[in-house]
Design a protein around this motif. Structure first.
Motif, PDB file in Angstrom:
ATOM      1  N   SER A 106       4.320  14.214  -0.161  1.00 55.62           N
ATOM      2  CA  SER A 106       3.698  12.934  -0.508  1.00 55.62           C
ATOM      3  C   SER A 106       2.194  13.075  -0.680  1.00 55.62           C
ATOM      4  O   SER A 106       1.582  12.427  -1.512  1.00 55.62           O
ATOM      5  N   GLY A 107       1.578  13.920   0.125  1.00 60.46           N
ATOM      6  CA  GLY A 107       0.177  14.269  -0.056  1.00 60.46           C
ATOM      7  C   GLY A 107      -0.828  13.382   0.635  1.00 60.46           C
ATOM      8  O   GLY A 107      -1.843  13.860   1.111  1.00 60.46           O
ATOM      9  N   SER A 108      -0.592  12.100   0.716  1.00 58.37           N
ATOM     10  CA  SER A 108      -1.569  11.204   1.333  1.00 58.37           C
ATOM     11  C   SER A 108      -0.908   9.867   1.642  1.00 58.37           C
ATOM     12  O   SER A 108       0.199   9.583   1.185  1.00 58.37           O
ATOM     13  N   LEU A 109      -1.600   9.063   2.407  1.00 57.46           N
ATOM     14  CA  LEU A 109      -1.136   7.712   2.703  1.00 57.46           C
ATOM     15  C   LEU A 109      -2.364   6.821   2.785  1.00 57.46           C
ATOM     16  O   LEU A 109      -3.237   7.039   3.619  1.00 57.46           O
ATOM     17  N   THR A 110      -2.440   5.838   1.899  1.00 53.97           N
ATOM     18  CA  THR A 110      -3.619   4.979   1.817  1.00 53.97           C
ATOM     19  C   THR A 110      -3.225   3.526   2.028  1.00 53.97           C
ATOM     20  O   THR A 110      -2.540   2.938   1.186  1.00 53.97           O
ATOM     21  N   ALA A 111      -3.641   2.974   3.149  1.00 56.69           N
ATOM     22  CA  ALA A 111      -3.433   1.547   3.371  1.00 56.69           C
ATOM     23  C   ALA A 111      -4.465   0.769   2.570  1.00 56.69           C
ATOM     24  O   ALA A 111      -5.585   1.233   2.349  1.00 56.69           O
ATOM     25  N   ARG A 112      -4.074  -0.425   2.114  1.00 59.20           N
ATOM     26  CA  ARG A 112      -5.007  -1.254   1.359  1.00 59.20           C
ATOM     27  C   ARG A 112      -5.085  -2.646   1.975  1.00 59.20           C
ATOM     28  O   ARG A 112      -4.214  -3.051   2.731  1.00 59.20           O
ATOM     29  N   SER A 113      -6.125  -3.346   1.600  1.00 50.37           N
ATOM     30  CA  SER A 113      -6.370  -4.668   2.158  1.00 50.37           C
ATOM     31  C   SER A 113      -5.438  -5.701   1.525  1.00 50.37           C
ATOM     32  O   SER A 113      -4.869  -5.485   0.443  1.00 50.37           O
ATOM     33  N   LEU A 114      -5.311  -6.814   2.209  1.00 49.09           N
ATOM     34  CA  LEU A 114      -4.527  -7.920   1.681  1.00 49.09           C
ATOM     35  C   LEU A 114      -5.062  -8.357   0.321  1.00 49.09           C
ATOM     36  O   LEU A 114      -4.296  -8.653  -0.604  1.00 49.09           O
ATOM     37  N   GLU A 115      -6.371  -8.359   0.180  1.00 52.79           N
ATOM     38  CA  GLU A 115      -6.992  -8.776  -1.077  1.00 52.79           C
ATOM     39  C   GLU A 115      -6.606  -7.846  -2.228  1.00 52.79           C
ATOM     40  O   GLU A 115      -6.245  -8.297  -3.323  1.00 52.79           O
ATOM     41  N   ARG A 116      -6.650  -6.539  -1.990  1.00 56.64           N
ATOM     42  CA  ARG A 116      -6.304  -5.587  -3.050  1.00 56.64           C
ATOM     43  C   ARG A 116      -4.830  -5.705  -3.445  1.00 56.64           C
ATOM     44  O   ARG A 116      -4.488  -5.683  -4.630  1.00 56.64           O
ATOM     45  N   ILE A 117      -3.962  -5.801  -2.464  1.00 56.44           N
ATOM     46  CA  ILE A 117      -2.532  -5.867  -2.764  1.00 56.44           C
ATOM     47  C   ILE A 117      -2.203  -7.175  -3.474  1.00 56.44           C
ATOM     48  O   ILE A 117      -1.416  -7.197  -4.431  1.00 56.44           O
ATOM     49  N   ILE A 157       6.341  -5.723 -18.909  1.00 57.35           N
ATOM     50  CA  ILE A 157       7.421  -6.611 -18.461  1.00 57.35           C
ATOM     51  C   ILE A 157       7.419  -7.876 -19.319  1.00 57.35           C
ATOM     52  O   ILE A 157       6.436  -8.618 -19.328  1.00 57.35           O
ATOM     53  N   PRO A 158       8.513  -8.159 -20.029  1.00 58.09           N
ATOM     54  CA  PRO A 158       8.553  -9.358 -20.879  1.00 58.09           C
ATOM     55  C   PRO A 158       8.606 -10.640 -20.039  1.00 58.09           C
ATOM     56  O   PRO A 158       8.941 -10.598 -18.846  1.00 58.09           O
ATOM     57  N   PRO A 159       8.295 -11.773 -20.639  1.00 58.58           N
ATOM     58  CA  PRO A 159       8.425 -13.052 -19.929  1.00 58.58           C
ATOM     59  C   PRO A 159       9.831 -13.214 -19.352  1.00 58.58           C
ATOM     60  O   PRO A 159      10.823 -12.870 -19.997  1.00 58.58           O
ATOM     61  N   GLY A 160       9.886 -13.727 -18.128  1.00 55.09           N
ATOM     62  CA  GLY A 160      11.166 -13.878 -17.447  1.00 55.09           C
ATOM     63  C   GLY A 160      11.528 -12.694 -16.581  1.00 55.09           C
ATOM     64  O   GLY A 160      12.473 -12.758 -15.792  1.00 55.09           O
ATOM     65  N   GLY A 161      10.772 -11.608 -16.723  1.00 48.66           N
ATOM     66  CA  GLY A 161      10.989 -10.437 -15.877  1.00 48.66           C
ATOM     67  C   GLY A 161      10.222 -10.557 -14.569  1.00 48.66           C
ATOM     68  O   GLY A 161       9.470 -11.523 -14.350  1.00 48.66           O
ATOM     69  N   PHE A 162      10.400  -9.576 -13.698  1.00 46.94           N
ATOM     70  CA  PHE A 162       9.797  -9.635 -12.362  1.00 46.94           C
ATOM     71  C   PHE A 162       9.151  -8.310 -11.983  1.00 46.94           C
ATOM     72  O   PHE A 162       9.605  -7.235 -12.408  1.00 46.94           O
ATOM     73  N   LEU A 163       8.111  -8.402 -11.162  1.00 51.80           N
ATOM     74  CA  LEU A 163       7.524  -7.247 -10.493  1.00 51.80           C
ATOM     75  C   LEU A 163       7.842  -7.359  -9.013  1.00 51.80           C
ATOM     76  O   LEU A 163       7.535  -8.378  -8.378  1.00 51.80           O
ATOM     77  N   LEU A 164       8.472  -6.334  -8.447  1.00 52.07           N
ATOM     78  CA  LEU A 164       8.795  -6.277  -7.018  1.00 52.07           C
ATOM     79  C   LEU A 164       7.965  -5.150  -6.425  1.00 52.07           C
ATOM     80  O   LEU A 164       8.044  -4.004  -6.899  1.00 52.07           O
ATOM     81  N   LEU A 165       7.200  -5.463  -5.396  1.00 56.60           N
ATOM     82  CA  LEU A 165       6.253  -4.477  -4.878  1.00 56.60           C
ATOM     83  C   LEU A 165       6.141  -4.587  -3.369  1.00 56.60           C
ATOM     84  O   LEU A 165       6.110  -5.687  -2.816  1.00 56.60           O
ATOM     85  N   SER A 166       6.096  -3.433  -2.703  1.00 50.53           N
ATOM     86  CA  SER A 166       5.736  -3.410  -1.286  1.00 50.53           C
ATOM     87  C   SER A 166       4.706  -2.321  -1.066  1.00 50.53           C
ATOM     88  O   SER A 166       4.696  -1.299  -1.775  1.00 50.53           O
ATOM     89  N   HIS A 167       3.816  -2.529  -0.089  1.00 53.21           N
ATOM     90  CA  HIS A 167       2.666  -1.641   0.074  1.00 53.21           C
ATOM     91  C   HIS A 167       2.201  -1.672   1.528  1.00 53.21           C
ATOM     92  O   HIS A 167       2.210  -2.719   2.177  1.00 53.21           O
ATOM     93  N   PHE A 168       1.757  -0.519   2.013  1.00 51.35           N
ATOM     94  CA  PHE A 168       1.257  -0.399   3.376  1.00 51.35           C
ATOM     95  C   PHE A 168      -0.090  -1.106   3.481  1.00 51.35           C
ATOM     96  O   PHE A 168      -1.009  -0.875   2.696  1.00 51.35           O
ATOM     97  N   TYR A 169      -0.194  -1.971   4.490  1.00 47.38           N
ATOM     98  CA  TYR A 169      -1.398  -2.759   4.723  1.00 47.38           C
ATOM     99  C   TYR A 169      -1.915  -2.507   6.125  1.00 47.38           C
ATOM    100  O   TYR A 169      -1.138  -2.278   7.066  1.00 47.38           O
ATOM    101  N   THR A 170      -3.230  -2.557   6.282  1.00 49.04           N
ATOM    102  CA  THR A 170      -3.787  -2.523   7.630  1.00 49.04           C
ATOM    103  C   THR A 170      -5.104  -3.280   7.683  1.00 49.04           C
ATOM    104  O   THR A 170      -5.878  -3.255   6.724  1.00 49.04           O
ATOM    105  N   PRO A 171      -5.370  -4.001   8.779  1.00 42.07           N
ATOM    106  CA  PRO A 171      -6.702  -4.585   8.974  1.00 42.07           C
ATOM    107  C   PRO A 171      -7.682  -3.478   9.346  1.00 42.07           C
ATOM    108  O   PRO A 171      -7.278  -2.396   9.811  1.00 42.07           O
ATOM    109  N   ASP A 172      -8.951  -3.725   9.156  1.00 38.31           N
ATOM    110  CA  ASP A 172      -9.969  -2.691   9.357  1.00 38.31           C
ATOM    111  C   ASP A 172      -9.933  -2.089  10.753  1.00 38.31           C
ATOM    112  O   ASP A 172     -10.142  -0.887  10.937  1.00 38.31           O
TER     113      ASP A 172
END
Length: 250
Positions: A194-205, A161-176
């Motif tokens: 889809s095969g799987s569903l993996t929630a990740r921590s706030l820190e990872r995202i 992504i060149p300067p001035g561009g953007f990354l838009l991301l959404s991700h499934f999160y869950t507390p332990d």
């Protein structure tokens, strides 16, 4: 399944059956999915307001209501969009729906091989990756079970992504403490393409945005990202949800 959550009609019986199982486990999945669609629209419009005229949607799924190209072209006529998905059935439907849009393309590509997407001849022909582009990876990275793989993919995309561009991301999160519910939902997705569903921590995202400039309000539940109603700006990270964020490449 995503289309079913949105109340669309472009889904199959197997999709509906699996989606109903997920709804039984997570009753608010439909409202969260609709909030993710709202997040998409707001973020795409904001990117257009910042001068972006190119959009790359990785893991796009079936074109549905208020998709990227529609939002972008209303905000900035002439904006170009490329949708990428690995499902050939999705691509057949997408190309038929987008047949009359010269500024929009749909190509086959696998999120797990991001460099192949970035080097795809149709992507290169339609988008100028030396100019600002907004790359979307919405509600797709959580289908990758490997934490290192997901981080590698995001880093590869960020570097393109060149300067001035953007990354838009959404991700499934869950507390332990909510892990049991997530595992139940994951078993349903294991029976689908889809095969799987993996929630990740706030820190990872949050780490996916390292080196970028997060746009206010930062990484928050999608319903709290620049909400239309003030009460939606209050959120609780002690419950599972879909986090969304938008960041600018400096």
């Amino acid at each position: 399944m995503y289309d079913f959550y949105l109340g669309g009609k472009d889904n199959f019986a197997a999709d509906r059956e699996a989606a109903e199982k997920i709804i039984a486990i997570v009753p608010d999945v439909c409202s969260t999915t609709k909030a993710n669609r709202d997040f998409l629209g707001k973020a795409v419009r904001l990117a257009a307001e910042h001068g972006v005229r190119q959009f790359l949607d990785i893991g796009a799924g079936l074109p549905t209501q208020e998709n990227v190209h529609q939002v972008a072209q209303r905000a900035a006529p002439g904006s170009k969009t490329v949708y990428v998905d690995n499902d050939p059935v999705v691509l057949v439907h997408a190309r038929a729906l987008l047949d009359d849009s010269k500024d929009t393309r749909a190509v086959q590509g696998d999120l797990r091989r991001p460099q192949e997407i970035l080097d795809h001849p149709e992507v290169r022909d339609h988008l100028d990756l030396s100019q600002p582009v907004a790359v979307l990876m919405l509600a797709v990275l959580h289908f990758l079970p490997g934490h290192d793989e997901a981080a590698r993919i995001v880093e590869t995309v960020k570097q393109a992504i060149p300067p001035g561009g953007f990354l838009l991301l959404s991700h499934f999160y869950t507390p332990d403490e909510q892990e049991r519910k997530v595992q139940a939902g994951g078993r349903v997705y294991q029976s689908t393409n889809s095969g799987s569903l993996t929630a990740r921590s706030l820190e990872r995202i949050t780490g996916y945005f390292s080196g970028l400039e997060l746009v206010e309000p930062g990484l928050v539940p999608v319903q709290a990202w620049r909400p239309d109603w003030e009460e939606d700006s209050v959120f609780d990270l002690s419950v599972p949800g879909l986090l969304g964020g938008m960041a600018r490449v400096p």
